[in-house]
Design an enzyme around this catalytic site. Structure first.
Site, PDB file in Angstrom:
ATOM      1  N   LYS A  52       0.849  -1.206   0.000  1.00 34.30           N
ATOM      2  CA  LYS A  52       0.000   0.000   0.000  1.00 34.30           C
ATOM      3  C   LYS A  52       0.879   1.249   0.000  1.00 34.30           C
ATOM      4  CE  LYS A  52      -3.692  -1.868   2.519  1.00 34.30           C
ATOM      5  NZ  LYS A  52      -4.119  -2.258   3.817  1.00 34.30           N
ATOM      6  N   GLN A  96      -5.402  -2.550   9.650  1.00 33.29           N
ATOM      7  CA  GLN A  96      -5.105  -3.811   8.964  1.00 33.29           C
ATOM      8  C   GLN A  96      -5.619  -4.995   9.782  1.00 33.29           C
ATOM      9  OE1 GLN A  96      -3.860  -4.083   5.901  1.00 33.29           O
ATOM     10  NE2 GLN A  96      -4.009  -6.306   6.019  1.00 33.29           N
ATOM     11  N   ASP A 119     -11.756   1.542   3.811  1.00 31.89           N
ATOM     12  CA  ASP A 119     -11.945   0.095   3.627  1.00 31.89           C
ATOM     13  C   ASP A 119     -13.426  -0.249   3.406  1.00 31.89           C
ATOM     14  OD1 ASP A 119      -9.859  -1.735   3.546  1.00 31.89           O
ATOM     15  OD2 ASP A 119      -9.497  -1.653   5.707  1.00 31.89           O
TER      16      ASP A 119
END
Ligand code: GUN
Length: 293
Positions: A52, A96, A119
């Site tokens: 990322k 995460q 997300d």
């Protein structure tokens, strides 16, 4: 058989994003800023967060990673989320997953400001997606939809079978594929661990989306001639053919299934690259306040 080139499509979209970022900078607007919270030492998570960061650099985004030890308490992680919720320099952030077992994923996700939830995991974004309202779409399903769209794959009225019902992939992709919109409008069946006669169902799939998390689970006898195969799995398996002693494979037995498929995503080089690009797209939307003011 056509291989769906996720790498090429991801590069095209990254070029489009980079052009927009350049325009922002030329107009004295700060480039989008994506932050990530990483807890513990999970290898796959470290790799994912590192890629990322690399992708952010490539398109001109600012990126930051906040690392915490696996022993971090839930209360401290909630504080870290609050900090990024408040930080006006950060347009969007992710926590995460997976998290250590002593931390409630639901509590953490619910604490994220939905406006920064790039997300698309917060119940407000999930609910808005369900209602067909503008929202951040979860990155993997959003990436898959774009692969289908950019390859001009026909979906209307087609039988789409989804293997797996996770909140991150299976459930949201089934909603997106069945929506009344261009490049969707499919008739969707979701299969899971309690599904009976799985092979009978998959054999009827015009589009098969495998997000089951089991290496080489989908074999050629489960697949209809001419089906479109989207493989979400990514597994490191022992191999005698590589120097490292490992190779990557998906949820689909690529070698044999590809002989019957009309289109198929490879692993690596398929869905995985699109996930990161979709996250960049969500972050750009956050910076431009396209979903929420
Ligand atoms: N772990 C595996 N996939 C994802 C993802 O898309 N987002 C986050 N935050 N964690 C993940």
């Amino acid at each position: 058989m056509n291989i769906i080139d996720g790498k090429l499509i991801a590069e095209q979209i990254k070029t489009e994003i980079a052009t927009e970022v350049r325009k922002m900078i030329d107009n004295d607007i700060n480039p989008p800023h994506l932050a990530a919270i990483l807890v513990g030492e999970d290898g796959a998570s470290q790799t994912y967060v590192a890629s990322k960061e690399k992708s952010c650099k490539e398109v001109g985004f600012t990126s930051s990673i906040y690392r915490y030890p696996a022993s971090t308490s839930e209360a401290d992680l909630l504080k870290a989320v609050d900090f990024l919720n408040e930080d006006e320099e950060v347009d969007g952030f992710i926590v995460q997953l997976p998290l250590p077992k002593h931390i409630s994923v639901d509590k953490i996700i619910e604490r994220i400001n939905p406006k920064k939830d790039v997300d698309g995991f917060h119940p407000i974004n999930a609910g808005r997606m369900l209602a067909g309202l503008p929202s951040y779409l979860p990155a993997t399903p959003f990436g898959i939809m774009q692969l289908i769209e950019r390859c001009n794959i026909e979906t209307e009225g087609k039988n789409c079978v989804v293997l797996g019902r996770s909140n991150i992939v299976g459930t949201p992709i089934s909603i997106l594929m069945s929506r009344n919109s261009k490049h969707a409008n499919a008739t969707v069946t979701i299969c899971h661990s309690k599904t009976q006669n799985l092979k009978e169902i998959t054999q009827k799939a015009d589009i098969l989306i495998a997000a089951i998390g089991k290496p080489n689970f989908v074999t050629s006898d489960m697949v209809k001639e001419g089906a479109v195969i989207i493989d979400v799995g990514i597994h490191r398996t022992p191999s005698a053919d590589t120097k490292s002693g490992f190779k990557l494979c998906g949820d689909v037995d690529f070698l044999n299934v590809s002989k019957k498929a009309s289109y198929i995503t490879p692993v690596p080089g398929g869905v995985g690259l699109m996930t990161i690009v979709a996250l960049l797209q969500n972050t750009l939307k956050a910076a431009k306040k396209e979903i929420y003011q």
